[in-house]
Design a protein around this motif. Structure first.
Motif: not given
Ligand code: FAD
Ligand code: DLZ
Length: 513
Positions: A192-203
């Motif tokens: 079972v492959k786990v999709p990548a978590p959704m990560l934001f990228s704020h400065d």
């Protein structure tokens, strides 16, 4: 002549853009948000937690201004910042000739008391408003259970399903069965492959620099150029949409699973967005149910039920218990535990692979999922007899979602059984067998999960039996535990003695295991 003015306080966890306060613009209403040392310093917060709150507060203030509201924002380094809610409020009341002070009911007992006391000192009118976030009011759970013999989450959860018509067919649960908890306990299979978590990228480098210059003591790591948490409503809704599309269909199955290489598995990571009120629990529940209704061929009912139970069940239940049992709840210590928290809780520097992994990821992401919190870090602290004050302090520090009302009920209540079983019907402790069954940690551990005594013995094994032996007088009468004492009593004296000696050895050198 200038019109009489009203001052409205918005706390850092009250970022509810849908609140009825904001329906109308009124230039005689002044909103205020404030970054203050009383809030940054009541715990050694994770740096991502302070940054997350400040970034979300700043964005919320800007959005209010853009929508035409009057806002006064106190940044941490503002010269006129008195560094307390009361100090800044007094200043504003004087400077603007305020005739009425309004605030939304705080979720934290400490802040609630502060604001009530503050209002009593005022010679102008004041009023508290609901936050319009939760399904339940503060004392709804207390009223529901007062005078009842048993206080159970399941009873509350069913009442919530009925009251709010969630997954119901009339008065009955839609599938005929209320709870699919028994289906929510699978280990993650290799395929079972786990999709990548959704990560934001704020400065967030400017905020980090302000916090550092002010000398706020924080823990944990941050990448100031790429902050990964949602900081406004739009991003919170994106995270919700990503969850229901990619994770919901497996949520229930792997809710209790743990994996060394997957830090959030199929969990939603919505707790920060929820606890700051950037999104509401109803929005989350409705979106998840809508997804299930559209895709019933792909999403089993047990997945959606498991998720809904966390939000309308556990989350509201913990809040209800908090307002029912505070402030006494915060000093309970049923087992009279006195030990200190091992030093490596703050560094991850331990040979136990499960503890190392759960703590390291917490320091890196300000996040661990429920079973890591309950059955790894919480489990060990309870087995080691750590004072619940120290355990609470750690949990209040380390997670981005940690706010007293939901941290203390989960930690002191559910995890540490310090309330003597008011929240949990039995202590959540386990030996290494459970950890091995539900995770992949043990495969690469210095210790051997099968071994009970000797050099490679997994500490969870001897500590487990030592816990039951040490607390026999307090636990023996619990009908859910009796079996454990039967097993213990059947062991021969030599084995029992070896277990206890091993546990005592580990506890005496706990900072080095
Ligand atoms: P998911 O697994 O995706 O669950 C969805 C939502 O359900 C969560 O976002 C949360 O809002 C709610 N939820 C699930 N379990 C619980 C629970 N037991 N109590 C309340 N809400 C729940 N949660 C916090 O929000 N703040 C805390 O400070 C906190 N401290 C905890 C301390 C301990 C010792 C334990 C055992 C649990 C704690 N929890 C806390 C509950 C739970 O672990 C987190 O809500 C969850 O891990 C957040 O991750 P998620 O959003 O991915 O949750
Ligand atoms: C967690 C937090 C932090 C770190 N800082 C602030 C702050 O400076 N100002 C503020 O209004 N809120 C902050 N918060 C969230 C508060 O701790 C939260 O609003 C109270 O605990 C009330 O529940």
């Amino acid at each position: 002549m200038a019109k009489p003015k009203t001052l409205r306080l918005i706390l850092g966890d009250q970022l509810n853009a849908k609140h009825s306060w904001f329906k109308q613009k009124n230039e005689n209403i002044i909103y205020t948000l404030m970054e203050v040392r009383t809030e940054t310093d009541y715990a050694w917060h994770h740096i991502q937690k302070v940054v997350g709150f400040f970034a979300a507060m700043r964005g919320f203030a800007k959005a209010l201004e853009q929508a035409g509201h009057r806002v006064v924002y106190f940044s941490l380094d503002a010269e006129n910042n008195q560094q307390t809610f009361e100090g800044n409020l007094k200043q504003l009341i004087q400077n603007f000739g305020i005739v009425k002070f309004e605030y939304q009911l705080p979720d934290e007992y400490r802040v609630d008391e502060t604001l009530k006391t503050f209002c009593n000192t005022l010679n102008i009118a004041s009023e508290a408003f609901d936050t319009e976030h939760f399904y339940t009011s503060r004392f709804e759970l207390k009223d529901m259970f007062s005078g009842k013999k048993q206080v159970l989450m399941e009873t509350f959860y069913r009442a919530m399903r009925k009251k709010h018509h969630v997954l119901m067919a009339g008065e009955k649960p839609i599938t005929g069965k209320w709870n699919y908890d028994a289906d929510n306990r699978k280990k993650l299979p290799e395929n079972v492959k786990v999709p990548a978590p959704m990560l934001f990228s704020h400065d967030v480098s400017e905020i980090v620099s302000t916090i550092e210059k002010a000398g706020v003591k924080t823990i944990g790591k941050i990448n100031p150029n790429s902050f990964e948490w949602p900081i406004n409503r739009k991003e919170s809704l994106e995270l919700l949409a990503y969850f229901i599309e990619h994770f919901l269909s497996r949520f229930g199955d792997y809710q209790d699973a743990m994996h060394r290489d997957e830090w959030s598995l199929f969990h939603s990571r919505l707790s920060f967005s929820l606890n700051t009120k950037m999104i509401s629990p109803k929005e989350v529940v409705d979106a998840a149910i809508h997804q299930w209704l559209k895709n019933q061929d792909q999403i089993e009912f047990s997945q959606i039920e498991g998720f809904v139970r966390q939000i309308i069940g556990w989350r509201e239940y913990m809040r209800g218990i908090y307002w029912w049992k505070m402030p006494e709840f915060a000093s309970q210590n049923f087992f009279e535990n006195t030990a200190s928290l091992p030093d490596w809780y703050w560094t991850g520097n331990t040979k136990m692979a499960c503890m190392k992994s759960a703590i390291t990821q917490s320091l890196e992401h300000a996040y661990a999922h429920h079973i890591q919190r309950l059955m790894i870090t919480g489990n060990f602290a309870l087995l080691a007899g750590v004072h619940p004050d120290h355990v609470d302090a750690w949990y209040l520090s380390i997670y981005i979602d940690a706010l007293d009302w939901v941290e203390i009920t989960n930690t002191r209540g559910m995890s540490q059984f310090a309330d003597g079983g008011f929240i949990a019907t039995k202590p959540y402790v386990s030996s290494a067998a459970y950890i091995h069954k539900m995770s992949h940690y043990c495969d690469k551990c210095h210790y051997n999960f099968k071994v009970k005594t000797g050099e490679k013995a997994c500490p969870f094994n001897s500590l487990y039996w030592n816990f039951y032996d040490r607390n026999r007088s307090k636990l023996e009468g619990n009908p859910r535990i009796g079996m454990m004492y039967k097993i213990w009593d059947k062991m021969n004296l030599a084995t029992k003695t070896e277990y206890i000696l091993q546990a005592e050895k580990y506890l005496s050198e706990v900072n080095y295991i």
